[in-house]
Structure formats: C-alpha cells, structure tokens
Design a protein around this motif. Structure first.
Motif, PDB file in Angstrom:
ATOM      1  N   GLY A   1      10.847  -1.996  -2.293  1.00  0.00           N
ATOM      2  CA  GLY A   1       9.769  -2.210  -3.247  1.00  0.00           C
ATOM      3  C   GLY A   1       9.802  -3.549  -3.958  1.00  0.00           C
TER       4      GLY A   1
ATOM      5  N   LEU B   1      -2.036  -2.666  -1.384  1.00  0.00           N
ATOM      6  CA  LEU B   1      -3.208  -3.044  -2.175  1.00  0.00           C
ATOM      7  C   LEU B   1      -3.035  -4.443  -2.764  1.00  0.00           C
ATOM      8  N   ALA B   2      -1.824  -4.721  -3.254  1.00  0.00           N
ATOM      9  CA  ALA B   2      -1.557  -6.056  -3.798  1.00  0.00           C
ATOM     10  C   ALA B   2      -1.648  -7.127  -2.726  1.00  0.00           C
TER      11      ALA B   2
ATOM     12  N   ALA C   1       4.576   5.575  -2.595  1.00  0.00           N
ATOM     13  CA  ALA C   1       3.760   5.019  -3.678  1.00  0.00           C
ATOM     14  C   ALA C   1       3.926   3.510  -3.774  1.00  0.00           C
ATOM     15  N   VAL C   2       5.170   3.054  -3.670  1.00  0.00           N
ATOM     16  CA  VAL C   2       5.425   1.609  -3.719  1.00  0.00           C
ATOM     17  C   VAL C   2       4.784   0.915  -2.524  1.00  0.00           C
ATOM     18  N   SER C   3       4.857   1.544  -1.348  1.00  0.00           N
ATOM     19  CA  SER C   3       4.236   0.953  -0.159  1.00  0.00           C
ATOM     20  C   SER C   3       2.732   0.833  -0.328  1.00  0.00           C
ATOM     21  N   GLY C   4       2.109   1.892  -0.852  1.00  0.00           N
ATOM     22  CA  GLY C   4       0.667   1.846  -1.058  1.00  0.00           C
ATOM     23  C   GLY C   4       0.261   0.792  -2.072  1.00  0.00           C
ATOM     24  N   ALA C   5       1.002   0.720  -3.185  1.00  0.00           N
ATOM     25  CA  ALA C   5       0.701  -0.297  -4.198  1.00  0.00           C
ATOM     26  C   ALA C   5       0.904  -1.697  -3.640  1.00  0.00           C
ATOM     27  N   GLY C   6       1.961  -1.866  -2.857  1.00  0.00           N
ATOM     28  CA  GLY C   6       2.199  -3.170  -2.256  1.00  0.00           C
ATOM     29  C   GLY C   6       1.115  -3.573  -1.271  1.00  0.00           C
TER      30      GLY C   6
ATOM     31  N   LEU D   1      -1.955   1.141   4.313  1.00  0.00           N
ATOM     32  CA  LEU D   1      -2.623   2.158   3.497  1.00  0.00           C
ATOM     33  C   LEU D   1      -2.961   3.395   4.327  1.00  0.00           C
TER      34      LEU D   1
ATOM     35  N   VAL E   1       6.210  -5.515  -4.809  1.00  0.00           N
ATOM     36  CA  VAL E   1       5.735  -5.647  -6.180  1.00  0.00           C
ATOM     37  C   VAL E   1       5.741  -7.106  -6.632  1.00  0.00           C
TER      38      VAL E   1
END
Length: 234
Positions: free
Chosen positions: A25, A226-227, A219-224, A106, A29
């Motif tokens: 992560g 999107l970023a 969750a970290v993968s999905g947020a990453g 995603l 991030v």
C-alpha cells in the motif's frame, strides 16, 4: 527534496501505515502525491526508495513468517520483466497505460471483493502473470502492488505470513527497480513521516485477522487504482 508539502508528507505516513498493517500500500497511496509534486523523473525513484524503507521496518520484526518460495515465485518474473518493461515503455504515453491499468485493477478488486476466485492465480502461470504485470506497473509509476495483491488474495496465505511475504517481495523488487531507474534520496521529513506511519501500522498489524487483512489489501488496491487514474487524467 526541497519544498516538500504537507499533503505529500501525509500521503507518505498513510502509505507507510497501510504497508505495515497489510503488507502493501505504500506506493499506491504515496506515489500519486509524490509524482505530482516532483514529476515522474524524480518522483518515481523517490517513491521506490521510500517504499524500500516501508518494507524494511516491518520485515525486520516479522521476517520469520515470510514464505521465501512464494516470494521467489513472484520475484523471478518481476525481475526478468523489469528491464524489458523499461525498454518497452520508452516513448509510450504512460498516462494511457496508467488509466488502462487502473481500470483493470478496479475490476479485479471488485470481483475478488465479491468472492470470485481465479484458478489461474493459483498456478505457476498465475505467478508469472502477476510478476510481469507488477514489473510493468513499477516502471510506469512505482505502483507494482495491485497484481501481487490479487495473487495474494487468491493464495489464501494466513495474515501474518501474507504480510511478511509481501514485504519481502516488494523490498527486493523496489531495490531492483531503483537499480534500473536511478537513485533519488528522499528528504528527512519524508523519512520521519514514513517511520511514524510504519510504527502505527506495526502496532495494529497483530490485531488484524486474515479476513480483515485481505479486506485491507483490496481496499488499498482499489484506492490506489483510483489515484492512479486520477493522476493520469488530471
């Protein structure tokens, strides 16, 4: 690294926390903020060096739980694919690649979150696919985590072993990528933020069960992802 802004320091701390707590992560991030602040030429090598530190700290305590054979199964294709990816990416619009990759990650996270399993990722060919994809992403933006996270989520490793194995993989991969892309030293405030975030994550990690760790990784993968998309189209 002069002119280091508070949002970037916060991203470093949060990324180090996620890395220590779940096994991955940091780059997902921290990379968007650092690349936006420093540009790809300096940002990606800086992310990679900080990511090495983010893996070393928790691994120094949990290295006995790592699965060397599984880490090696992923590292062989990742290390072999890295110089090839660096050569292939020359002159290619990395923004297009980043958007395509983010969308694919995603989709993978959504499927795994619904309980879908991919038999391919339990076979040797799955390790090769994950390692090669990780190599390409690490060269493009210093974010080689999502393919490895999808592989780990399918592997069913216990939480403690999963974290240690992921730390070992990312440590070696990022050192090798630095050797290919070059060395850019981070600032002391960035290192301090990383240490604080990693210490908090290491304190939380023993309380995470396998399901919580798996959810955190996804969750970290999905947020990453999107970023990654937002950085590419922004």
């Amino acid at each position: 690294m002069t002119g280091f802004e508070l949002p970037a320091l916060a991203a470093v701390a949060v990324g180090a926390f996620a890395q220590a707590a779940t096994g991955m992560g940091f780059s997902l991030v921290a990379a968007p903020a650092l690349v936006a602040l420093l540009g790809p030429q300096r940002g990606v090598p800086t992310v990679l060096l900080l990511a090495v530190l983010a893996s070393v700290l928790p691994l120094s305590r949990g290295w006995r739980h790592a699965r060397p054979r599984d880490a090696g199964r992923l590292l062989v294709p990742a290390l072999l694919g890295m110089p090839v990816a660096a050569w292939l990416m020359r002159g290619v619009d990395t923004r297009v690649l980043a958007v395509a990759t983010g969308c694919a990650v995603l989709a993978g996270v959504a499927l795994l979150g619904r309980g879908v399993r991919w038999p391919l990722l339990r076979r040797p060919a799955g390790a090769w696919c994950a390692g090669l994809a990780s190599a390409g992403l690490n060269v493009v933006g210093g974010v080689g985590g999502p393919p490895i996270a999808l592989y780990a989520a399918n592997a069913g490793w216990p939480g403690r072993e999963s974290r240690a194995t992921l730390h070992a993989f990312f440590l070696v991969q990022n050192v090798a990528t630095i050797a290919v892309l070059g060395f850019v030293p981070p600032s002391w405030p960035a290192v301090a933020a990383l240490v604080c975030g990693a210490a908090a994550g290491m304190a939380l990690a023993p309380r995470l069960g396998p399901d919580a760790a798996r959810t955190g990784v996804l969750a970290v993968s999905g947020a990453g992802a999107l970023a990654l998309i937002a950085t590419a189209v922004g």
